[in-house]
Design an enzyme around this catalytic site. Structure first.
Site, short mmCIF file in Angstrom:
data_model
loop_
_atom_site.label_atom_id
_atom_site.label_comp_id
_atom_site.label_asym_id
_atom_site.label_seq_id
_atom_site.Cartn_x
_atom_site.Cartn_y
_atom_site.Cartn_z
N LYS A 133 0.90 -0.97 -0.14
CA LYS A 133 -0.30 -0.04 -0.07
C LYS A 133 0.79 1.22 -0.40
O LYS A 133 0.64 2.18 -0.72
CB LYS A 133 -0.93 0.02 1.19
CG LYS A 133 -1.74 -1.14 1.49
CD LYS A 133 -2.49 -1.20 2.64
CE LYS A 133 -1.79 -1.34 4.04
NZ LYS A 133 -1.25 -2.37 4.29
N ARG A 193 -9.88 0.64 8.37
CA ARG A 193 -9.52 -0.59 8.62
C ARG A 193 -10.75 -1.40 9.50
O ARG A 193 -10.17 -2.46 9.88
CB ARG A 193 -8.30 -0.59 9.57
CG ARG A 193 -7.01 -0.67 8.84
CD ARG A 193 -6.23 -0.33 9.62
NE ARG A 193 -4.91 -1.29 9.83
CZ ARG A 193 -3.76 -0.80 9.15
NH1 ARG A 193 -3.54 0.32 8.50
NH2 ARG A 193 -2.70 -1.39 9.48
N ARG A 248 12.16 -5.06 5.11
CA ARG A 248 11.69 -3.42 4.91
C ARG A 248 12.69 -2.53 5.60
O ARG A 248 13.07 -2.75 6.84
CB ARG A 248 10.14 -3.32 5.47
CG ARG A 248 10.01 -1.82 5.19
CD ARG A 248 8.56 -1.42 5.16
NE ARG A 248 7.75 -1.87 6.34
CZ ARG A 248 6.53 -1.92 6.57
NH1 ARG A 248 5.77 -1.25 5.58
NH2 ARG A 248 5.91 -2.21 7.52
N ARG A 270 -0.38 -8.38 13.62
CA ARG A 270 -1.17 -7.41 12.65
C ARG A 270 -1.64 -8.37 11.65
O ARG A 270 -3.03 -7.76 11.17
CB ARG A 270 0.13 -6.70 11.96
CG ARG A 270 0.71 -5.60 12.89
CD ARG A 270 2.02 -5.24 12.42
NE ARG A 270 1.98 -4.49 11.27
CZ ARG A 270 3.20 -4.28 10.45
NH1 ARG A 270 4.22 -4.69 11.01
NH2 ARG A 270 3.06 -3.80 9.09
P1 AP5 Z 1 4.79 -1.59 1.82
O1 AP5 Z 1 4.53 -0.73 0.58
O2 AP5 Z 1 5.69 -0.82 2.77
O3 AP5 Z 1 3.72 -2.30 2.44
P2 AP5 Z 1 2.20 -1.81 3.14
O4 AP5 Z 1 1.08 -2.49 2.74
O5 AP5 Z 1 2.22 -0.15 3.04
O6 AP5 Z 1 2.78 -2.36 4.90
P3 AP5 Z 1 2.40 -1.76 6.07
O7 AP5 Z 1 3.25 -2.74 6.89
O8 AP5 Z 1 2.84 -0.20 6.10
O9 AP5 Z 1 0.92 -1.98 6.28
P4 AP5 Z 1 0.31 -1.95 7.92
O10 AP5 Z 1 -1.22 -1.82 7.28
O11 AP5 Z 1 0.50 -3.10 8.55
O12 AP5 Z 1 0.75 -0.54 8.45
P5 AP5 Z 1 0.59 0.65 8.93
O13 AP5 Z 1 1.58 1.55 8.94
O14 AP5 Z 1 -0.75 1.07 8.02
O15 AP5 Z 1 5.45 -2.53 1.37
C1 AP5 Z 1 6.39 -3.74 2.33
C2 AP5 Z 1 7.53 -4.11 1.76
O16 AP5 Z 1 7.60 -5.03 0.74
C3 AP5 Z 1 8.73 -2.95 1.68
O17 AP5 Z 1 10.01 -3.40 1.92
C4 AP5 Z 1 8.69 -2.87 -0.04
O18 AP5 Z 1 9.66 -2.58 -0.64
C5 AP5 Z 1 8.13 -4.18 -0.47
N1 AP5 Z 1 7.38 -4.54 -1.61
C6 AP5 Z 1 6.22 -3.53 -1.71
N2 AP5 Z 1 5.76 -4.09 -2.85
C7 AP5 Z 1 6.27 -4.95 -3.46
C8 AP5 Z 1 6.18 -5.95 -4.72
N3 AP5 Z 1 5.18 -5.94 -5.46
N4 AP5 Z 1 7.07 -6.87 -4.71
C9 AP5 Z 1 8.30 -6.94 -4.04
N5 AP5 Z 1 8.36 -6.37 -2.84
C10 AP5 Z 1 7.38 -5.38 -2.51
O19 AP5 Z 1 -0.19 0.58 10.37
C11 AP5 Z 1 0.86 0.34 11.45
C12 AP5 Z 1 0.05 0.19 12.59
O20 AP5 Z 1 -0.57 1.65 13.02
C13 AP5 Z 1 -0.98 -0.79 12.72
O21 AP5 Z 1 -0.76 -1.94 13.07
C14 AP5 Z 1 -2.11 -0.08 13.77
O22 AP5 Z 1 -1.68 -0.37 15.12
C15 AP5 Z 1 -1.99 1.48 13.43
N6 AP5 Z 1 -2.96 1.81 12.72
C16 AP5 Z 1 -2.77 2.49 11.13
N7 AP5 Z 1 -3.94 2.82 10.79
C17 AP5 Z 1 -4.69 2.33 11.51
C18 AP5 Z 1 -6.29 2.30 11.54
N8 AP5 Z 1 -6.92 2.66 10.45
N9 AP5 Z 1 -7.08 2.07 12.38
C19 AP5 Z 1 -6.55 1.57 13.55
N10 AP5 Z 1 -5.07 1.29 13.85
C20 AP5 Z 1 -4.18 1.75 12.72
MG MG Z 2 2.44 1.36 4.84
#
Ligand code: AP5
Ligand code: MG
Ligand code: ZN
Length: 214
Positions: free
Chosen positions: A13, A88, A127, A171
């Protein structure tokens, strides 16, 4: 163009959202990035969110809902926005519908990334993220030009606290339990477009382009 990026942790994402934001000239709003910034600054919001984030649990709905409502009022969202990691839960989605309707806007598309748990763990263990400009890299799958340094702003890259394997698995559990019901929610409103998140970054990006051009 107003759209939502939906999918499990590590699905891509942030990576795709970053590219789309520059392609369309609209902001990418990542609730994860906003919360991490608040944690780093030790604001009241950050202090409240930290214990949830550290164990890989979702932060309570009322906290994130208020945060997104305020963010969407900013003038840079007038031309459009990309939501990354919000909504979410069903209550978050319902609240977003209300906020969007009140502003006389609508959501154009929800793009859902499918990815299996084993691949999620593999991706997140390698990552590296830029705490300054939020760019995302991977030590082997998407390495920065210079190891440990952000391509875009030259800041040092870091490993996220919640990318430890146990926390990643929590997660993913939270995703299955609380977020995956959104697939049916957006299917019902005719907005859902699912894609295979396991293609290369370029392939996924092409697929998104195809979805958005229809
Ligand atoms: P990346 O693009 O970073 O993936 P992502 O989908 O953004 O993953 P996140 O870990 O950021 O998602 P998340 O939803 O768990 O975390 P968030 O920060 O939202 O890619 C991942 C890796 O793969 C990278 O190294 C990239 O280079 C590689 N990659 C990408 N695409 C690729 C491909 N096609 N092929 C190969 N490699 C690839 O949330 C974190 C925390 O915040 C949550 O756990 C929660 O506690 C809180 N939170 C955030 N939003 C909310 C909400 N709406 N409600 C409640 N709590 C929330
Ligand atoms: Mg992210
Ligand atoms: Zn950077």
């Amino acid at each position: 163009m107003n759209f939502i990026l939906l999918g499990p942790p590590g699905a891509g994402k942030g990576t795709q959202g970053q590219a789309l934001a520059s392609r369309y000239g609209i902001p990418k709003i990542s609730t994860g990035d906003i919360l991490r910034e608040s944690v780093a600054l030790k604001t009241p919001l950050g202090l409240k969110a930290k214990s949830f984030m550290d164990r890989g649990a979702l932060v309570p709905d009322e906290v994130v809902i208020g945060l997104v409502r305020e963010r969407l009022k900013q003038p840079d969202c007038q031309k459009g926005f990309i939501l990354d990691g919000f909504p979410r839960t069903i209550p978050q989605a319902e609240s977003l519908d209300q906020t969007i309707a009140d502003a006389g806007k609508s959501i154009d598309a929800v793009i859902n990334f499918d990815l299996a748990e084993a691949e999620i763990v593999r991706r997140l263990s390698g990552r590296r993220s830029c705490p300054n400009c939020k760019a995302v890299f991977h030590i082997t799958l998407n390495p920065p030009r210079q190891s440990g340094i952000c391509d875009q702003c030259q800041n040092g890259l870091v490993q996220r606290e919640d990318d430890k394997e146990d926390t990643v698995r929590n997660r993913y559990k939270e995703y299955l339990e609380k977020t995956s019901p959104l697939l049916q929610y957006y299917e019902n409103s005719g907005l859902l477009h699912s894609l295979a998140g396991n293609g290369t970054i370029a392939l996924v990006s092409k697929e998104i382009e195809r979805i958005l051009s229809v």
